[in-house]
Write a protein that holds these residues in place. Structure first.
Motif, PDB file in Angstrom:
ATOM      1  N   ASN A   1       0.919  -1.187   0.067  1.00  0.00           N
ATOM      2  CA  ASN A   1       0.025  -0.027  -0.067  1.00  0.00           C
ATOM      3  C   ASN A   1       0.903   1.208  -0.033  1.00  0.00           C
ATOM      4  O   ASN A   1       1.736   1.503   0.938  1.00  0.00           O
ATOM      5  CB  ASN A   1      -0.816   0.211   1.234  1.00  0.00           C
TER       6      ASN A   1
ATOM      7  N   VAL B   1      -0.038   4.412   0.081  1.00  0.00           N
ATOM      8  CA  VAL B   1      -0.782   5.526   0.548  1.00  0.00           C
ATOM      9  C   VAL B   1      -0.673   5.576   2.174  1.00  0.00           C
ATOM     10  O   VAL B   1      -0.901   4.617   2.785  1.00  0.00           O
ATOM     11  CB  VAL B   1      -2.123   5.596   0.155  1.00  0.00           C
TER      12      VAL B   1
ATOM     13  N   TRP C   1      -4.601   8.886   3.893  1.00  0.00           N
ATOM     14  CA  TRP C   1      -5.188   8.964   2.774  1.00  0.00           C
ATOM     15  C   TRP C   1      -4.848  10.424   1.945  1.00  0.00           C
ATOM     16  O   TRP C   1      -5.151  10.687   0.833  1.00  0.00           O
ATOM     17  CB  TRP C   1      -6.708   8.728   2.418  1.00  0.00           C
TER      18      TRP C   1
ATOM     19  N   VAL D   1       1.222   9.962  -0.080  1.00  0.00           N
ATOM     20  CA  VAL D   1       2.061   8.871  -0.271  1.00  0.00           C
ATOM     21  C   VAL D   1       2.534   8.625   1.085  1.00  0.00           C
ATOM     22  O   VAL D   1       3.050   9.357   2.020  1.00  0.00           O
ATOM     23  CB  VAL D   1       2.695   8.727  -1.249  1.00  0.00           C
TER      24      VAL D   1
ATOM     25  N   TRP E   1       7.028   4.752  -0.737  1.00  0.00           N
ATOM     26  CA  TRP E   1       7.178   5.467  -2.036  1.00  0.00           C
ATOM     27  C   TRP E   1       8.605   6.086  -2.587  1.00  0.00           C
ATOM     28  O   TRP E   1       9.284   6.557  -1.734  1.00  0.00           O
ATOM     29  CB  TRP E   1       6.005   6.769  -2.083  1.00  0.00           C
TER      30      TRP E   1
ATOM     31  N   ASN F   1      -4.201   6.254  -6.925  1.00  0.00           N
ATOM     32  CA  ASN F   1      -4.840   6.645  -5.986  1.00  0.00           C
ATOM     33  C   ASN F   1      -4.717   8.420  -6.128  1.00  0.00           C
ATOM     34  O   ASN F   1      -3.554   8.758  -6.593  1.00  0.00           O
ATOM     35  CB  ASN F   1      -4.465   6.097  -4.812  1.00  0.00           C
TER      36      ASN F   1
ATOM     37  N   ILE G   1      -1.310   9.339  -4.973  1.00  0.00           N
ATOM     38  CA  ILE G   1      -0.234   9.082  -5.692  1.00  0.00           C
ATOM     39  C   ILE G   1      -0.212  10.142  -6.852  1.00  0.00           C
ATOM     40  O   ILE G   1       0.906  10.501  -7.172  1.00  0.00           O
ATOM     41  CB  ILE G   1      -0.129   7.753  -6.464  1.00  0.00           C
TER      42      ILE G   1
ATOM     43  N   ASN H   1      -4.370   2.128  -4.707  1.00  0.00           N
ATOM     44  CA  ASN H   1      -3.140   2.226  -4.043  1.00  0.00           C
ATOM     45  C   ASN H   1      -2.092   1.199  -3.769  1.00  0.00           C
ATOM     46  O   ASN H   1      -1.108   1.649  -3.313  1.00  0.00           O
ATOM     47  CB  ASN H   1      -3.604   3.091  -2.397  1.00  0.00           C
TER      48      ASN H   1
END
Length: 303
Positions: free
Chosen positions: A170, A172, A176, A179, A184, A207, A210, A235
């Motif tokens: 994931n 994210v 939310w 990232v 990331w 997402n 992102i 995500n």
């Protein structure tokens, strides 16, 4: 319709359609039971297409639109390639239009030079004859959509059990809003930039968090960002959508994405409370065969 309300409706539909993306598969898949009355006009089309385990022996064509159609003459991406591996093999969703399969193979071959990853992990593409799916996506119906995991392919061959049970990462943050900086990397930006820069790619869904990161990291070359569209439910992976193949009169393209990089007010709407915490809506009834293009009946019954 109010733009925020319209986005909220889209969000609810997409979340509902993508919730199963990381569901585990099985190393011992069982065939679906026969239908008591397959000719019932009220029967959901997904029940019919979900029981077709091989493609229709017809010329390759995408029929209808991305969320209301089917696929003739689908090709399968092999489950193992030098620079890709297919995940969730039990779903039998590694089928697509030959042009999409060629794109995935071409893009994966470039990945080591794009960002240093050994290759790509490929998620759902389409069923052997496309059409609505019993679980998962609302789109992916005409062989022109593919999910690519945001987890690098390891430098070894995954076992069958790993392919069914391993989860993607994931990307994210838990709120939310952005990232997760722990997972990331610039390699993710480089990969999505390369995919969006492919001429045949019409859209890439990620997402909103992102998309925010891509806007921040894009630099001066921002033309590719217009293709990258924010959408919840993406995500763990990004979703590649190619345009209808040239000359395919049975395929219905989307309108081109809006102009600009999509990084301003348009993106900010995705982070409003109404979007982040939508009220549950009433599920739409599943599509029947009568709601699909007539040609899909021929695809369904073709040997």
């Amino acid at each position: 319709m109010n733009p925020i309300r319209s986005l909220a409706l889209i969000t609810a539909l997409v979340i509902g359609g993508s919730a199963a993306a990381q569901d585990k598969g099985t190393v011992d898949p069982k065939p679906l039971p026969p239908l008591a009355n397959p000719d019932d006009p009220s029967l959901a089309a997904k029940e019919l297409f979900g029981r077709r385990t091989a493609p229709a022996s017809l010329q390759a064509r995408s029929i209808g639109s991305y969320a209301r159609g089917c696929m003739a003459g689908a090709a399968a991406i092999p489950v193992d390639g030098e620079t890709w591996q297919v995940m969730r093999l039990s779903r039998n969703r590694n089928w697509g239009h030959p042009q999409l399969i060629a794109l995935l193979q071409r893009l994966s071959a470039r990945v080591p030079s794009i960002n240093g990853w050994p290759g790509l992990l490929i998620g759902d593409i389409s069923q052997p004859r496309g059409g609505p799916m019993i679980t998962g996506h609302a789109s992916h119906q005409i062989g022109l959509d593919a999910d690519v995991w945001l987890t690098p392919m390891p430098d070894r061959r995954l076992s069958r059990l790993e392919r069914e049970e391993m989860s993607a990462t994931n990307m994210v943050r838990s709120d939310w809003l952005d990232v997760d900086p722990a997972v990331w990397t610039p390699q993710h930006t480089a990969l999505i930039r390369a995919a969006a820069s492919e001429k045949s790619v019409a859209r890439i869904f990620v997402n909103p968090a992102i998309k925010k990161a891509l806007c921040r990291e894009a630099g001066q070359d921002r033309g590719w960002l217009s293709k990258v569209r924010p959408m919840f439910g993406h995500n763990y992976h990004f979703h590649i959508r190619i345009a209808c193949p040239a000359g395919d009169a049975t395929c219905s393209d989307q309108d081109p994405p809006p102009r600009g990089d999509g990084c301003g007010e348009e993106l900010a709407r995705w982070f409003t409370p109404e979007m982040l915490h939508p009220k549950p809506g009433k599920p739409r009834p599943p599509l029947t065969m009568a709601q699909l293009p007539e040609e899909c009946r021929r695809v369904l019954v073709s040997p």
